[in-house]
Design a protein around this motif. Structure first.
Motif, PDB file in Angstrom:
ATOM      1  N   MET A 148      16.036  11.047  59.162  1.00  6.12           N
ATOM      2  CA  MET A 148      17.221  10.838  58.331  1.00  6.12           C
ATOM      3  C   MET A 148      18.372  10.197  59.096  1.00  6.12           C
ATOM      4  O   MET A 148      19.364   9.789  58.501  1.00  6.12           O
ATOM      5  CB  MET A 148      17.674  12.174  57.740  1.00  6.12           C
ATOM      6  CG  MET A 148      16.668  12.767  56.767  1.00  6.12           C
ATOM      7  SD  MET A 148      17.068  14.470  56.283  1.00  6.12           S
ATOM      8  CE  MET A 148      18.607  14.200  55.401  1.00  6.12           C
ATOM      9  N   SER A 149      18.261  10.122  60.404  1.00  6.19           N
ATOM     10  CA  SER A 149      19.315   9.517  61.218  1.00  6.19           C
ATOM     11  C   SER A 149      19.089   8.025  61.365  1.00  6.19           C
ATOM     12  O   SER A 149      17.969   7.580  61.603  1.00  6.19           O
ATOM     13  CB  SER A 149      19.359  10.174  62.602  1.00  6.19           C
ATOM     14  OG  SER A 149      20.237   9.471  63.457  1.00  6.19           O
ATOM     15  N   ARG A 202      28.710  11.721  59.329  1.00 10.03           N
ATOM     16  CA  ARG A 202      28.991  11.925  60.753  1.00 10.03           C
ATOM     17  C   ARG A 202      28.829  10.644  61.544  1.00 10.03           C
ATOM     18  O   ARG A 202      29.172  10.565  62.701  1.00 10.03           O
ATOM     19  CB  ARG A 202      28.053  13.000  61.315  1.00 10.03           C
ATOM     20  CG  ARG A 202      28.323  14.388  60.825  1.00 10.03           C
ATOM     21  CD  ARG A 202      27.300  15.363  61.355  1.00 10.03           C
ATOM     22  NE  ARG A 202      25.985  15.108  60.801  1.00 10.03           N
ATOM     23  CZ  ARG A 202      24.892  15.771  61.160  1.00 10.03           C
ATOM     24  NH1 ARG A 202      24.960  16.694  62.100  1.00 10.03           N
ATOM     25  NH2 ARG A 202      23.727  15.497  60.615  1.00 10.03           N
ATOM     26  N   PHE A 203      28.268   9.597  60.918  1.00  8.89           N
ATOM     27  CA  PHE A 203      27.986   8.364  61.627  1.00  8.89           C
ATOM     28  C   PHE A 203      28.821   7.235  61.042  1.00  8.89           C
ATOM     29  O   PHE A 203      28.908   7.062  59.829  1.00  8.89           O
ATOM     30  CB  PHE A 203      26.499   8.009  61.523  1.00  8.89           C
ATOM     31  CG  PHE A 203      25.605   9.106  61.995  1.00  8.89           C
ATOM     32  CD1 PHE A 203      25.724   9.607  63.281  1.00  8.89           C
ATOM     33  CD2 PHE A 203      24.655   9.657  61.155  1.00  8.89           C
ATOM     34  CE1 PHE A 203      24.912  10.624  63.725  1.00  8.89           C
ATOM     35  CE2 PHE A 203      23.834  10.681  61.594  1.00  8.89           C
ATOM     36  CZ  PHE A 203      23.962  11.167  62.887  1.00  8.89           C
ATOM     37  N   ASN A 254      23.881   2.696  50.265  1.00 11.63           N
ATOM     38  CA  ASN A 254      24.252   2.397  51.643  1.00 11.63           C
ATOM     39  C   ASN A 254      23.408   3.201  52.619  1.00 11.63           C
ATOM     40  O   ASN A 254      22.903   2.687  53.591  1.00 11.63           O
ATOM     41  CB  ASN A 254      25.734   2.709  51.882  1.00 11.63           C
ATOM     42  CG  ASN A 254      26.624   1.565  51.446  1.00 11.63           C
ATOM     43  OD1 ASN A 254      26.153   0.584  50.901  1.00 11.63           O
ATOM     44  ND2 ASN A 254      27.918   1.716  51.658  1.00 11.63           N
ATOM     45  N   ASN A 255      23.256   4.508  52.352  1.00  9.24           N
ATOM     46  CA  ASN A 255      22.671   5.344  53.403  1.00  9.24           C
ATOM     47  C   ASN A 255      21.967   6.584  52.909  1.00  9.24           C
ATOM     48  O   ASN A 255      21.657   7.462  53.705  1.00  9.24           O
ATOM     49  CB  ASN A 255      23.772   5.766  54.384  1.00  9.24           C
ATOM     50  CG  ASN A 255      24.757   6.735  53.753  1.00  9.24           C
ATOM     51  OD1 ASN A 255      24.988   6.691  52.543  1.00  9.24           O
ATOM     52  ND2 ASN A 255      25.342   7.601  54.548  1.00  9.24           N
ATOM     53  N   HIS A 256      21.698   6.712  51.631  1.00  5.75           N
ATOM     54  CA  HIS A 256      21.156   7.978  51.146  1.00  5.75           C
ATOM     55  C   HIS A 256      19.657   8.087  51.422  1.00  5.75           C
ATOM     56  O   HIS A 256      18.910   7.132  51.205  1.00  5.75           O
ATOM     57  CB  HIS A 256      21.414   8.129  49.648  1.00  5.75           C
ATOM     58  CG  HIS A 256      21.411   9.549  49.197  1.00  5.75           C
ATOM     59  ND1 HIS A 256      20.244  10.291  49.081  1.00  5.75           N
ATOM     60  CD2 HIS A 256      22.420  10.398  48.859  1.00  5.75           C
ATOM     61  CE1 HIS A 256      20.548  11.508  48.687  1.00  5.75           C
ATOM     62  NE2 HIS A 256      21.855  11.609  48.541  1.00  5.75           N
ATOM     63  N   PRO A 257      19.183   9.267  51.870  1.00  5.20           N
ATOM     64  CA  PRO A 257      17.745   9.437  52.154  1.00  5.20           C
ATOM     65  C   PRO A 257      16.847   9.200  50.947  1.00  5.20           C
ATOM     66  O   PRO A 257      15.671   8.863  51.110  1.00  5.20           O
ATOM     67  CB  PRO A 257      17.658  10.899  52.621  1.00  5.20           C
ATOM     68  CG  PRO A 257      19.025  11.231  53.113  1.00  5.20           C
ATOM     69  CD  PRO A 257      19.971  10.460  52.260  1.00  5.20           C
ATOM     70  N   ARG A 274      22.573  -0.110  58.255  1.00  9.18           N
ATOM     71  CA  ARG A 274      21.416   0.401  58.989  1.00  9.18           C
ATOM     72  C   ARG A 274      20.941   1.689  58.345  1.00  9.18           C
ATOM     73  O   ARG A 274      21.692   2.637  58.183  1.00  9.18           O
ATOM     74  CB  ARG A 274      21.808   0.648  60.449  1.00  9.18           C
ATOM     75  CG  ARG A 274      20.764   1.423  61.248  1.00  9.18           C
ATOM     76  CD  ARG A 274      19.618   0.522  61.638  1.00  9.18           C
ATOM     77  NE  ARG A 274      18.671   1.253  62.475  1.00  9.18           N
ATOM     78  CZ  ARG A 274      17.558   1.807  62.031  1.00  9.18           C
ATOM     79  NH1 ARG A 274      17.240   1.754  60.765  1.00  9.18           N
ATOM     80  NH2 ARG A 274      16.744   2.427  62.868  1.00  9.18           N
ATOM     81  N   LEU A 275      19.677   1.746  57.968  1.00 11.19           N
ATOM     82  CA  LEU A 275      19.158   2.909  57.276  1.00 11.19           C
ATOM     83  C   LEU A 275      17.723   3.176  57.682  1.00 11.19           C
ATOM     84  O   LEU A 275      16.857   2.328  57.498  1.00 11.19           O
ATOM     85  CB  LEU A 275      19.240   2.687  55.765  1.00 11.19           C
ATOM     86  CG  LEU A 275      18.641   3.761  54.863  1.00 11.19           C
ATOM     87  CD1 LEU A 275      19.529   5.005  54.928  1.00 11.19           C
ATOM     88  CD2 LEU A 275      18.565   3.285  53.430  1.00 11.19           C
TER      89      LEU A 275
END
Length: 335
Positions: A148-149, A202-203, A254-257, A274-275
């Motif tokens: 997930m990161s 957090r990122f 944008n960034n959801h798992p 970035r994902l």
């Protein structure tokens, strides 16, 4: 040249297997099968098992996690536990820290500073399998960083990047079965689905999805699906997501798992940053960034993606039992 690459691949696989064995998991794909949960580590059948102290997992999930990893002797810590006392107890027990998705930052920092061995526990990239009214919930245990990161390569990305050619005909056949079962049906409307979250990231590279998107190629409406990154895997949330995904002819985030879940089911989401697996060219990026264009072909097939993310990396639990995804979709519902 070919021989050299083959030797390098074997060396990579050999070191990877040894590292995974130390982590307490069993990389079955490199021993001839993708369906890892059909053969548990021998330690699961003995009284001597590695001890894992689990932090950052909701109490409702404790039993499922314990059932998913029977080769471990798991102890579950409350998120309110004192970080220093928790670390001292892990060291005293000679245990491994297993950090879940809702772990507090103070616990993570204390563990890192202590030098304790840390594994990452996350919901599976496809967090739930559904078939004939039954649900199987998936978990992933990783030795370095969570999938997930977006900061570092996960072990799934490493396999997909460096393990070219690892798929046997039998593996591919199993992946085809599962891919066909989880595939999305034709959309019921011309809707652009925007997957969003209200969580503060957090990122720095993971920012909230803005609401000024225009519908993509559909001429239809925009539907926003909002779910916290800390509990999006609940049945209620996944029910809503499945319904929204069934209406969508395009997906943006944008960034959801959950973008990975949509990807595994056959959608090709547009992501603007970035994902997770974006270095493998599995996503389409918005025109503003141009890092991956819509026309660029993916570097791995959907079958390879399903084999690694669903059949190999994940452990699925249905009605209290470990289930093989292939058998899950072939089994008839009990009358």
């Amino acid at each position: 040249m070919i021989r050299k690459k083959t030797v390098q691949l074997r060396q990579f696989i050999g070191s990877y297997v040894r590292d995974q064995a130390r982590a307490g998991v069993l990389p079955i794909p490199f021993q001839g099968a993708v369906r890892a949960i059909t053969a548990l580590p021998s330690a699961a059948n003995t009284s001597i098992r590695p001890i894992g102290v689990v932090l950052g997992v909701e109490r409702l999930l404790w039993q499922g996690v314990e059932q998913a990893y029977p080769e471990w002797d798991l102890l579950f810590a409350n998120n309110r536990a004192d970080p220093d006392r928790c670390v001292n107890e892990i060291i005293r027990l000679g245990a491994t820290a297993i950090v879940g998705p809702t772990a507090r930052r103070r616990h993570v920092v204390a563990l890192r500073d202590s030098g304790v061995n840390i594994l990452r526990l996350s919901p599976a990239p496809l967090p739930r399998l559904t078939y004939q009214g039954r649900h199987a919930h998936g978990y992933v245990l990783e030795p370095s960083t969570s999938w997930m990161s977006g900061r570092r390569l996960s072990e799934m990305e490493i396999i997909l990047t460096n393990g070219s050619g690892f798929m046997t005909p039998a593996m591919r056949a199993d992946a085809v079965v599962v891919a066909s079962r989880i595939a999305l049906s034709d959309p019921t409307s011309s809707t652009t689905l925007v997957i969003s979250t209200s969580d503060k990231s957090r990122f720095s590279e993971q920012e909230p999805v803005t609401t000024d998107f225009k519908p993509l190629e559909t001429g239809g409406l925009i539907e926003t699906f909002e779910a916290s990154r800390n509990n999006y895997w609940s049945d209620d949330s996944l029910d809503r997501f499945d319904a929204a995904l069934g209406r969508a002819s395009a997906v943006m985030t944008n960034n959801h798992p959950l973008a990975v879940a949509a990807l595994l089911r056959g959608a090709r989401p547009l992501v603007s940053r970035r994902l997770f697996l974006s270095k493998l060219n599995l996503y389409s990026n918005t025109p503003a960034e141009r890092r991956i264009s819509v026309e660029d072909p993916p570097l791995v097939s959907r079958e390879e993606l399903v084999a690694v993310c669903v059949l190999w990396a994940a452990r699925y639990i249905c009605e209290g039992n470990l289930v093989d995804p292939v058998d899950f979709f072939r089994e008839k519902r009990a009358s």
